[in-house]
Design an enzyme around this catalytic site. Sequence first.
Site, PDB file in Angstrom:
ATOM      1  N   LYS A   1       0.831  -1.204   0.000  1.00  0.00           N
ATOM      2  CA  LYS A   1       0.000   0.000   0.000  1.00  0.00           C
ATOM      3  C   LYS A   1       0.868   1.258   0.000  1.00  0.00           C
ATOM      4  O   LYS A   1       0.653   2.190  -0.781  1.00  0.00           O
ATOM      5  CB  LYS A   1      -0.944  -0.004   1.195  1.00  0.00           C
ATOM      6  CG  LYS A   1      -2.008   1.092   1.143  1.00  0.00           C
ATOM      7  CD  LYS A   1      -2.863   1.108   2.409  1.00  0.00           C
ATOM      8  CE  LYS A   1      -3.710  -0.134   2.543  1.00  0.00           C
ATOM      9  NZ  LYS A   1      -4.822  -0.190   1.583  1.00  0.00           N
TER      10      LYS A   1
ATOM     11  N   CYS B   1      10.703 -37.557  -8.223  1.00  0.00           N
ATOM     12  CA  CYS B   1       9.387 -38.156  -8.465  1.00  0.00           C
ATOM     13  C   CYS B   1       8.486 -38.147  -7.233  1.00  0.00           C
ATOM     14  O   CYS B   1       7.418 -38.749  -7.244  1.00  0.00           O
ATOM     15  CB  CYS B   1       9.523 -39.576  -9.011  1.00  0.00           C
ATOM     16  SG  CYS B   1      10.367 -40.713  -7.898  1.00  0.00           S
TER      17      CYS B   1
ATOM     18  N   HIS C   1     -15.196  -8.931   0.166  1.00  0.00           N
ATOM     19  CA  HIS C   1     -14.188  -9.766   0.821  1.00  0.00           C
ATOM     20  C   HIS C   1     -14.249 -11.202   0.304  1.00  0.00           C
ATOM     21  O   HIS C   1     -13.231 -11.804  -0.037  1.00  0.00           O
ATOM     22  CB  HIS C   1     -14.402  -9.740   2.342  1.00  0.00           C
ATOM     23  CG  HIS C   1     -13.501 -10.680   3.085  1.00  0.00           C
ATOM     24  ND1 HIS C   1     -13.871 -11.966   3.402  1.00  0.00           N
ATOM     25  CD2 HIS C   1     -12.249 -10.519   3.547  1.00  0.00           C
ATOM     26  CE1 HIS C   1     -12.880 -12.554   4.033  1.00  0.00           C
ATOM     27  NE2 HIS C   1     -11.881 -11.702   4.152  1.00  0.00           N
TER      28      HIS C   1
ATOM     29  N   TYR D   1      14.681 -33.474 -14.993  1.00  0.00           N
ATOM     30  CA  TYR D   1      13.217 -33.415 -15.024  1.00  0.00           C
ATOM     31  C   TYR D   1      12.647 -33.496 -13.616  1.00  0.00           C
ATOM     32  O   TYR D   1      13.315 -33.906 -12.667  1.00  0.00           O
ATOM     33  CB  TYR D   1      12.641 -34.546 -15.889  1.00  0.00           C
ATOM     34  CG  TYR D   1      12.836 -35.928 -15.309  1.00  0.00           C
ATOM     35  CD1 TYR D   1      11.916 -36.470 -14.397  1.00  0.00           C
ATOM     36  CD2 TYR D   1      13.939 -36.706 -15.660  1.00  0.00           C
ATOM     37  CE1 TYR D   1      12.100 -37.735 -13.853  1.00  0.00           C
ATOM     38  CE2 TYR D   1      14.126 -37.971 -15.122  1.00  0.00           C
ATOM     39  CZ  TYR D   1      13.216 -38.479 -14.220  1.00  0.00           C
ATOM     40  OH  TYR D   1      13.388 -39.727 -13.677  1.00  0.00           O
TER      41      TYR D   1
ATOM     42  N   ARG E   1      -3.986   2.702   8.170  1.00  0.00           N
ATOM     43  CA  ARG E   1      -4.190   1.427   7.465  1.00  0.00           C
ATOM     44  C   ARG E   1      -2.911   0.600   7.496  1.00  0.00           C
ATOM     45  O   ARG E   1      -1.815   1.125   7.449  1.00  0.00           O
ATOM     46  CB  ARG E   1      -4.584   1.678   5.999  1.00  0.00           C
ATOM     47  CG  ARG E   1      -5.956   2.269   5.792  1.00  0.00           C
ATOM     48  CD  ARG E   1      -6.217   2.396   4.288  1.00  0.00           C
ATOM     49  NE  ARG E   1      -7.603   2.719   3.985  1.00  0.00           N
ATOM     50  CZ  ARG E   1      -8.054   3.955   3.772  1.00  0.00           C
ATOM     51  NH1 ARG E   1      -7.224   4.980   3.867  1.00  0.00           N
ATOM     52  NH2 ARG E   1      -9.319   4.160   3.473  1.00  0.00           N
TER      53      ARG E   1
ATOM     54  N   GLY F   1      -8.094  -7.676   3.674  1.00  0.00           N
ATOM     55  CA  GLY F   1      -9.002  -7.768   4.814  1.00  0.00           C
ATOM     56  C   GLY F   1      -8.451  -8.467   6.032  1.00  0.00           C
ATOM     57  O   GLY F   1      -9.144  -8.597   7.042  1.00  0.00           O
TER      58      GLY F   1
ATOM     59  N   MET G   1      -5.762  -7.664   7.978  1.00  0.00           N
ATOM     60  CA  MET G   1      -5.284  -6.804   9.060  1.00  0.00           C
ATOM     61  C   MET G   1      -6.233  -5.621   9.227  1.00  0.00           C
ATOM     62  O   MET G   1      -7.247  -5.528   8.553  1.00  0.00           O
ATOM     63  CB  MET G   1      -3.848  -6.375   8.784  1.00  0.00           C
ATOM     64  CG  MET G   1      -2.878  -7.543   8.892  1.00  0.00           C
ATOM     65  SD  MET G   1      -1.176  -7.075   8.562  1.00  0.00           S
ATOM     66  CE  MET G   1      -1.246  -6.655   6.829  1.00  0.00           C
TER      67      MET G   1
ATOM     68  N   ARG H   1      -2.524  -1.634  -6.606  1.00  0.00           N
ATOM     69  CA  ARG H   1      -1.712  -2.839  -6.427  1.00  0.00           C
ATOM     70  C   ARG H   1      -2.059  -3.804  -7.545  1.00  0.00           C
ATOM     71  O   ARG H   1      -3.084  -3.653  -8.218  1.00  0.00           O
ATOM     72  CB  ARG H   1      -1.996  -3.488  -5.074  1.00  0.00           C
ATOM     73  CG  ARG H   1      -3.434  -3.922  -4.894  1.00  0.00           C
ATOM     74  CD  ARG H   1      -3.719  -4.415  -3.486  1.00  0.00           C
ATOM     75  NE  ARG H   1      -5.146  -4.673  -3.300  1.00  0.00           N
ATOM     76  CZ  ARG H   1      -5.697  -4.982  -2.141  1.00  0.00           C
ATOM     77  NH1 ARG H   1      -4.954  -5.047  -1.057  1.00  0.00           N
ATOM     78  NH2 ARG H   1      -6.995  -5.216  -2.035  1.00  0.00           N
TER      79      ARG H   1
END
Length: 892
Positions: free
Chosen positions: A28, A849, A470, A869, A98, A107, A109, A353
């Site tokens: 923020k 694996c 929210h 891999y 804030r 939401g 904090m 953001r």
Amino acid sequence: MGTERAVYFFGDGVAEGSGSMRELLGGKGAGLAEMTSLGLPVPPGFTITTVECVRFYKEGQVMRADLQRDALAAMQRVEKIVGRQFGDAKNPLLVSVRSGARASMPGMMDTILNLGLNDTTVRALVEQTGNPRFAWDSYRRFVQMFGDVVLGVDRDVFEHLMDGVKQERGVRLDTQLNAQDLEKLTKLYKDKVREHTGKPFPEDPHAQLWAAITAVFQSWYNDRAYSYRRMNRIPHDWGTAANVQAMVFGNLGEDSATGVAFTRDPSTGENQFYGEYLTNAQGEDVVAGIRTPRPLTIAQKEPGDDLASLEEEMPEMYRALTDVRTKLEAHYKDMLDLEFTVERGRLWMLQTRSGKRTGVAAIKIATDLVRSKTLDERQALLRVDPDVHLDQLLHPMIDKRAKVEPLAKGLNASPGAASGGAVFTAEAAVAAAKAGKKVVLVRTETSPEDIEGMAAAKAILTARGGRTSHAAVVARGMGKVCVAGCGAMHVDTAARTATFDTKKGPVTVREFDPLTVDGTNGYVYFGVVPTVDPELSSDYELFMGWADKHRTLGVRTNADTPHDATAARKFGAEGIGLCRTEHMFFGEDRLPWVRKMILATNEVERRAALERLKPMQREDFVGIFTAMSGLPVTIRLLDPPLHEFVPHTEKEAAELAREIGMQPAEVWRRCQALAESNPMLGHRGCRLGITYPEIYEMQAMAIFEAAVEVKKRGSKPVPEIMLPLIGTVEEYRRLKTLVLQAADHVLGADRDSIPFLIGTMIEVPRACVVADRIAEEAQFFSFGTNDLTQLTFGYSRDDAGTFLPAYIEQGVLPRDPFQSLDVEGVGALIQMGTERGRATTADLKVGICGEHGGDPTSVGFCHKVGMNYVSCSPYRVPVARLAAAQAAVRGA
């Protein structure tokens, strides 16, 4: 962080921080600084850094005197810009406080608005604005938020008082209360604060400020924030910044508003402005879902929707917001989430953001930004989260052939389809999930306190709230199916029911009644509706093509059946990295013969049972080789202890005795003889092949016979035979000889016609230490990280659930090592084994694996140590492909 500065000012086009300082200023604060530098209308303020939050906890949760001094100096700069003074009785400055972590935690904090109000300044606000209703509305909001967040008075206490006043006045909405009502309500709120705390509500604005900043720092460790970080693998030691900013008011009347916008549609990724707003409201009203918000644009309006959009109601503000949208997206080169307030016809920006988006939207946005030459392919690959976006993209969808009528329709907030029993509290969702039940969390609206329940549920359904509520934002971030704002649904949490208004009359759903939620189209159905695999778009294929182009790490799959192999190949698997032969033994037609083989008293009996099993194993391999024609198939010979296949009770043993023609007492005696004190460390893996070589011999012959048959049919088998749990060179050498003898027996002089490899699964720490010697014999290594983690930590994966959650909760371990590879310990062994093996055989093929092969963080480690891999479950193959590409891009 490289600095001891505690406070960073922004305002009037000047910012001491920047958008690149997220670690220090939080998301923020960094966004506010960057928008200020870009010349956008941002109310002035200052950010207290994340370092100060960390220090706050280290120094006993006290506000340092020099921090207070620096904050007051920044406050004076704010006062100068806005022409008001904080705490002044005649011309007061009000501020918001804030939180703002470096990672988005919507939401989780705390926030406090309208700080600085008291019995004196509220009257000054009336005088300044000429709007007593606004002033008292702001004051009652402040008392409620401060009372809840700082003083610990339950929010429901205030809501109950609000409901009482509305009932007295005969109104439904808080916007219908007048100034006198709100003044009365404020006094009632303050009385409750005194009743609950034993102290009067604080009147001193400076005391309010320090208490609010303290509360924001303390909210970093509240239950919901802690849970959210744990779920999203956000480190607990980052801390949050605190942002203090001059208030601008969206609740000054019908010429004022507040809203949330996305520069593109967060559900589909379409390049159209998208969002929601409310007139005469403050920001919390929009995200909390208490009032149903209005659409931002005309294009968003549903047919028959008579609510005016911002584009229609405030066209000048809409155009100004559109200009901001264009400027910010061009600057950040990403889809953004914006928060804004309109105060008496003037636009103010409160946040920007990177916007939470669905998997479909993430792919669409990334490919569109490359087409417009805003990003290149490598940059675009980093804009999609493999663990969230791709996983979500593969969610099932409602089968269009299903003939079902929906109960109701809401807003399609997060896509996919899921079914489960209805539950009405977060606690019920968590308890049900622990009991193995699939549930749908049904709420009037969700709050941050519901975070654990949202994580446990398969889907979320709310009666109120929009696509920026929210519930919607958190569901998208979690990859959960969500329908919000289902206005035809009325939830009675106490009665544990939801009643739907339908054309045929009300329908009541009770706890654990089955519901299906379609987050793609917004429909809710009673019962379990059939689903199908999703249809993947051309944008997805294009994007994954870029991933394959830039990655250097191969991606295989763990598959034991032709069906799984076919599915994995469809998702882009380049072979099978783990085919577990024991999974083929559990079929109803096979298990009796497996048990006969296990209960045999001599080799002759054992070979007779194995001969019955061999054609079944051969057919399995034929199907898998055919499905994977031309691609390698790594087959692990029998690994688990034999006791897993036999009965564990005397009653079951008697039933088996009847099936296989033996005496019950004898069967039960032999079953008991197979029991081991610690079977995971006992008679399993290569130890079975050493003591009962005929088992591995049968399996090897079935593999080669299948390869011959598949080749005759025109397909190309590429078998790789893997010997499990090797800890010594001699174990490997003996079993390798056995496999080569089987190859000679089946293939004869034509052995070179079917190329094959023989290698080992590295699961024992000793094997990592002597890997240089094993590599003299083995043609490949595949790290079985599930067992390697068990043996390195000394944890039983089956029993670790009794203590691992506590370890993670208390910070003893940063994460579950069975889900994300322990780089420090297990990873060090893997690196040792890889380096020592390749010191002997430079071109040694190395893979992984275990389940970690589908974890993006673990895939990044595998890339770093130079593996060939990774192998993972079929539906994680796209996740691993993208994670491998991102590792290559970041490492370049």
